[in-house]
Design an enzyme around this catalytic site. Structure first.
Site, mmCIF file in Angstrom:
data_model
loop_
_atom_site.group_PDB
_atom_site.id
_atom_site.type_symbol
_atom_site.label_atom_id
_atom_site.label_comp_id
_atom_site.label_asym_id
_atom_site.label_seq_id
_atom_site.Cartn_x
_atom_site.Cartn_y
_atom_site.Cartn_z
ATOM 1 N N CYS A 91 31.672 46.041 48.366
ATOM 2 C CA CYS A 91 32.824 45.534 47.614
ATOM 3 C C CYS A 91 32.392 44.948 46.274
ATOM 4 O O CYS A 91 33.234 44.567 45.468
ATOM 5 C CB CYS A 91 33.557 44.460 48.401
ATOM 6 S SG CYS A 91 34.032 44.975 50.052
ATOM 7 N N CYS A 111 37.961 36.305 43.390
ATOM 8 C CA CYS A 111 36.631 35.690 43.352
ATOM 9 C C CYS A 111 36.717 34.249 43.871
ATOM 10 O O CYS A 111 35.799 33.767 44.536
ATOM 11 C CB CYS A 111 36.066 35.692 41.941
ATOM 12 S SG CYS A 111 36.229 37.276 41.094
HETATM 13 S S1 FES Z 1 33.200 39.746 42.128
HETATM 14 FE FE1 FES Z 1 34.281 41.513 41.459
HETATM 15 S S2 FES Z 1 35.733 40.665 40.139
HETATM 16 FE FE2 FES Z 1 34.617 38.922 40.751
#
Ligand code: FES
Ligand SMILES: Cc1ncc(COP(=O)(O)O)c(C=O)c1O
Lengths: 404, 137
Positions: free
Chosen positions: B37, B105
């Site tokens: 991800c 985040c």
């Molecule tokens: S970790 Fe991907 S947008 Fe912040």
């Protein structure tokens, strides 16, 4: 050396001052409509257009009559795919393209799919190349168009276009090539490549934005296209609208300069690029090259820096303009589909940086970039839980992640 | 994208970056996210007498993810376990001026806090005596 440094030349390039100089008179004194047949203003503009058409045709070894001006490569790609499908629909309804094409091709193909066209998106190898035999095997008696790009905009990998051109010809199928990243940087000869349609763009080769071209073969075979924009019948009826003469003239000049300087410029860029890679990999472990090592555009270097995220890395080198395949930098929050198509793991796709060197980059800038990249990667690796785990000998692939 | 001053500051000068030994008494570890991800956050707390006396983080992710976790460690220190459980991602968003695309985040940081607290609680339940023995040594 001036900051910021521009290392994103796949995205666009600055206009060469020599190009601007050639364009200037066509904004003011020579402002005529090149289609005006009845006075000197028109003739003067037409002369400028004719010269540019020659300069452009010469760069790709085509006949000037085979150049159709458009607003850019996106429009050229659209015109090719949609124009062929509409014109040849009765012959068939199948298109072959690849999974690493620019979105100007992929999204156009998707739009055509909604209208009932069948599209095969060929996989590419680990090096990002389309295998010509895969093209051959995908052909059916309904195939009316093959569309494969010359050089990829992210990884710079150059496809075996001439081989694919032969296959297209043997099977009597029209062959379109998106050559936006290749034209002006590597030798392109439409006869040798066997392409019937070819898209390219001015702003990628130090010309002005807002103009591009579609090469449309006139002999063996004569390719016909259903136009998308109707009107005064300009550009052999394939693209109506008054030509933006200053842009046309600038595009022509840009092509002429590329032709004159291509060999020496390619050599210079390869040196700079290889120095950039060597300088970085000498100081950092686990840096991986994406794409083909040798069959690659001179100014392209696409690297994945394991254990650090691309956008964070860009933030660490703010004064250098670069791009990343990381999801965090994309609107869709998906990592680069090109890197994914090569089989690069998502983790390394998130860690990728594209360096695009161009005409105005210097050795000094490259040295500066090496130093800044090394520092930024080290800074982020010290902060990276993945780096820590890897150093402890944990195999990251066996960890049960709490994906979200 | 333009970053807020505060995000840039946390990025350049991360607070409490590092790790505790997971096995250490009173340490709770939360690891959330996944490399696929593009973000993995490790957040650790060290608890003594129900108070968080120290916190550390390591983050793989964008600048906003790094700043969110760095900020979280600052906020955790000195809080009781119960107070820490009340930290909300929206507070992080506000403090760091995160734009909408970066809200996830901050969510990740809240998840990491929760996960570290749970880990601490689980450990404390499993071997309640060890902690008091350790704190007296
Ligand atoms: S970790 Fe991907 S947008 Fe912040
Ligand atoms: C391979 C490729 N095709 C098409 C395009 C679109 O070009 P333009 O900006 O001229 O529409 C680009 C540029 O991003 C490209 O790299």
């Amino acid at each position: 050396m001036k900051l910021p440094i521009y290392l994103d030349n796949h995205s666009t390039t600055p206009c060469d001052p020599r190009v601007v100089e050639a364009m200037l008179p066509y904004f003011t004194e020579k402002f005529g409509n090149s289609a005006s047949r009845n006075h000197s203003f028109g003739w003067e503009s037409e002369e400028g257009v004719d010269k540019a058409r020659k300069q452009i045709a010469q760069l790709i070894h085509a006949d000037p009559k085979e150049i159709v001006f458009t607003s850019g490569a996106t429009e050229s790609d659209n015109l090719s795919l949609k124009g062929v499908v509409e014109m040849y629909r009765e012959k068939g309804d199948h298109i072959i393209t690849s999974s690493t094409e620019h979105r100007a091709v992929i999204d156009t193909a998707k739009a055509l799919e909604k209208k009932g066209v069948k599209v095969t998106y060929l996989d590419v190898g680990k090096d990002g190349m389309v295998n010509p035999e895969d093209v051959r095997n995908a052909i059916t008696d309904k195939t009316i168009l093959i569309s494969i790009m010359l050089a990829n905009n992210e990884i710079g990998t150059i496809n075996p276009i001439a081989e694919i051109g032969k296959i297209a010809k043997e099977n009597g199928i029209i062959f379109h090539c998106d050559a936006t990243q290749g034209v002006g940087k590597i030798p392109v000869d439409v006869q040798e490549l066997g392409v019937d349609l070819m898209a390219f763009s001015s702003h990628k080769i130090y010309g002005p934005k807002g103009i591009g071209a579609l090469y449309v073969r006139r002999k063996g075979p004569r390719v016909r296209l259903e136009p998308m924009i109707h009107g005064g019948g300009h550009e052999r009826g394939m693209r109506s609208g008054t030509l933006p003469v200053p842009l046309v003239v600038g595009f022509g000049k840009a092509c002429e300069l590329c032709e004159q300087e291509m060999a020496s410029e390619a050599e210079r860029l390869i040196k700079l690029r290889d120095r950039l890679e060597e300088g970085i990999t000498k100081e950092l472990e686990e840096v991986y090259l994406n794409g083909h090592r040798t069959e690659r555009l001179p100014g392209n270097l696409n690297l994945s820096f394991a254990y650090v995220e691309g956008e964070a890395l860009l933030m660490g080198v703010k004064e250098i303009a670069l791009s990343s395949g990381s999801a965090c930098t994309s609107a869709t929050l998906e990592p680069s589909y090109v890197l994914r198509a090569l089989g690069v793991g998502s983790d390394l796709a998130h860690s990728s940086i594209r360096f695009g060197l161009g005409r105005f980059n210097t050795a000094e800038e490259v040295e500066y970039t090496i130093d800044r990249m090394v520092k930024a990667v080290n800074h982020l690796r010290a902060m990276s839980p993945l780096y820590e785990m890897a150093k402890e000998g944990v195999d990251l692939k066996t960890v049960q992640w709490a994906a979200h | 994208m333009a970053y807020s001053e505060k995000v840039i500051d946390h990025y350049n000068n991360p607070r409490n970056m590092g790790s505790f030994k997971k096995e250490e008494d009173g340490v709770g570890t939360g690891i959330v996210g996944a490399p696929e991800c593009g973000d993995v956050m490790k957040l650790q707390i060290k608890v003594e007498n129900d108070t968080i006396v120290d916190a550390k983080f390591k983050t793989f992710g964008c600048g906003s993810a790094i700043a969110s976790s760095s900020l979280a460690t600052e906020w955790l220190k000195g809080k009781t376990v119960e107070e820490a459980g009340k930290i909300k991602n929206t507070e992080i968003v506000q403090e760091l001026n995160l734009p909408p695309v970066k809200i996830h985040c901050s969510v990740l940081a809240e998840d990491a806090i929760k996960s570290a607290l749970n880990d601490y609680k689980k450990k404390a339940e499993e071997s309640p005596k060890v902690e008091s023995a350790a704190s007296s040594s």
